[in-house]
Design an enzyme around this catalytic site. Structure first.
Site, PDB file in Angstrom:
ATOM      1  CE  LYS A   8       1.689   3.346   0.808  1.00 50.15           C
ATOM      2  NZ  LYS A   8       1.641   2.099   1.581  1.00 50.15           N
ATOM      3  CG  ASP A  55       1.754  -3.103   3.049  1.00 56.25           C
ATOM      4  OD1 ASP A  55       2.715  -3.310   2.284  1.00 56.25           O
ATOM      5  OD2 ASP A  55       0.827  -2.300   2.775  1.00 56.25           O
TER       6      ASP A  55
END
Ligand code: GLC
Length: 438
Positions: free
Chosen positions: A169, A205
């Site tokens: 990312k 997450d």
């Protein structure tokens, strides 16, 4: 070609349709992707194939049978998207088990140089943010237990120890890959020296999301994020988790399915736009599945599709096209915005909206357990694309249900899952540490 206005319009529409047709995946294609994903997942779980599997299936050390849990205040950190967040979370005990609620929070943007400089710079910045948060809330004197939601591929050795396999990312801080992330955080806090924290757990997450939904629904055993990145975790039988010793009970596995396709499994589905997005990214050849769907890449993907439409005068008159020219000029939030407008005024729904509707057909997958013939399963979901895009959710739910007709799937949208989940896992980890210390 007809020369009247209406004829021109029809011809343009047809041409645009032709370009967009490439984005349509047939049901059979989706099933093919699903089968390949399942195969990679199985290979990721097995000791002898794990190394070469593109889907890593990383054990998280979050188990199904916690031996009790602490209650009280926890500090949660959330690193993995465009912002870094610090939260104070209260964990308590209720009739249905342990609950958690966010009581204070602060968001910090991550400067480019912290993302792509050295690991020391990044973790110094993180501890500076924690220090600022503690100052603001007059909590500098407290040594709180801390749960760290770190949303990257980590090979855990325990709940509070794990090495970063590779950044994803757009993060690139040097000196972090191959190192224990909890160690880097502890070192940075020590270097700073103006507060103390007890770092008790690190979670992905997806895991935090799943755990945060568990209080609401005991059947929640899948967590999924469709935000900046895309990933999922689920509860797996220990005897299938070959990378960890022990046969009893279950453990949460972080699939890291964003890397699906990195060994060529998606080659036949990738379009020229997908390849261009990949080539211009910080990690070419990696996270190919994630790049089809994640918010980090969606805006750019749409921009690349729009450009030829504009140049061929199929969309607007070419004015304004120079605004679309620079890479990154079309942000992912614009995609949601255009879709929202198009929905409000369906009669003038234009090509832009169609572009994304079709693009979002790219490979949706059911949870791995669902494929194994389960009856009822709940999935906790979070992420900006899932939450903010006006039609992603509906289409996703419909596709998953269509592809897994024998399953009853409930989707729960997680609120503050990253922070609340990290605190809940920390509360269990604290209890264990306390028991071991006795
Ligand atoms: C990326 C990360 C993964 C995370 C996901 C969603 O795929 O590698 O760990 O869960 O993004 O944030």
């Amino acid at each position: 070609m007809p020369d009247d206005g209406a004829g021109m319009e029809t011809a343009k529409k047809e041409k645009a349709e032709q370009i967009l047709a490439e984005f349509r995946l047939q049901e059979e294609d989706l099933k093919k992707v699903m089968r390949r994903m399942q195969k990679e997942m199985d290979r990721g779980l097995r000791l002898e194939t794990h190394q070469e599997a593109s889907v890593k299936m990383l054990p998280t050390y979050v188990r199904s049978t916690p031996e009790g849990s602490e209650v009280g205040d926890f500090l949660s950190l959330d690193l993995g998207g465009t912002n870094f967040r610090v939260m104070l979370v209260k964990v308590g005990e209720g009739e249905a088990g342990h609950w958690s609620v966010k009581t204070k929070h602060q968001m910090y943007c991550i400067p480019e140089d912290a993302m792509t400089g050295t690991a020391e710079m990044l973790f110094d910045y993180i501890s500076e943010c924690i220090s600022d948060f503690l100052d603001k809330h007059q909590m500098k004197h407290k040594k709180l237990p801390l749960g760290f939601t770190f949303s990257f591929p980590v090979r855990h050795e325990d709940i509070d120890k794990g090495i970063l396999l590779n950044w994803t990312k757009g993060f690139k801080a040097s000196g972090a890959e191959g190192n224990n992330i909890v160690g880097l955080l502890r070192d940075a806090i020590k270097r700073r020296g103006d507060f103390e924290m007890d770092v008790v757990a690190m979670v992905n997450d997806t895991v935090a999301t799943m755990i945060s939904c568990y209080y609401e629904d005991r059947q929640c055993e899948v967590g999924m994020i469709v935000g900046t990145g895309c990933n999922a975790c689920y509860m797996e039988e220990m005897h299938n988790v070959e990378l960890v010793e022990g046969e009893e009970g279950r453990m949460c596995v972080n699939t890291e399915w964003g890397a699906f396709g990195d060994a060529g499994e998606l080659d036949e589905f990738l379009l020229e736009y997908d390849r261009a997005v990949d080539e211009s990214s910080l990690n070419p050849g990696q996270q190919l599945y994630e790049k089809l769907i994640g918010g980090k890449y969606m805006g750019e993907l749409v921009r690349l599709v729009l450009l030829p439409l504009v140049y061929e005068d199929l969309l607007y008159r070419a004015e304004g096209s120079e605004q679309l020219s620079p890479p990154g000029a079309f942000e992912t939030r614009f995609v949601s915005h255009v879709e929202t407008c198009a929905r409000r005024r369906p009669r003038i729904q234009n090509v832009i909206s169609k572009v994304y509707c079709l693009d979002s057909e790219h490979g949706r997958l059911p949870s791995p357990r669902a494929q194994r013939g389960c009856v009822h399963i709940t999935m906790g979901v979070d992420g900006s694309v899932y939450k903010l895009h006006p039609i992603f959710k509906e289409r996703f739910h419909a596709s998953v249900r269509r592809l897994t007709p024998s399953c009853e799937i409930t989707f729960i949208q997680s609120e503050d899952g990253s922070g609340r989940g990290a605190a809940l896992v920390s509360a269990v980890a604290c209890k264990k540490a306390y028991m071991l210390g006795q």
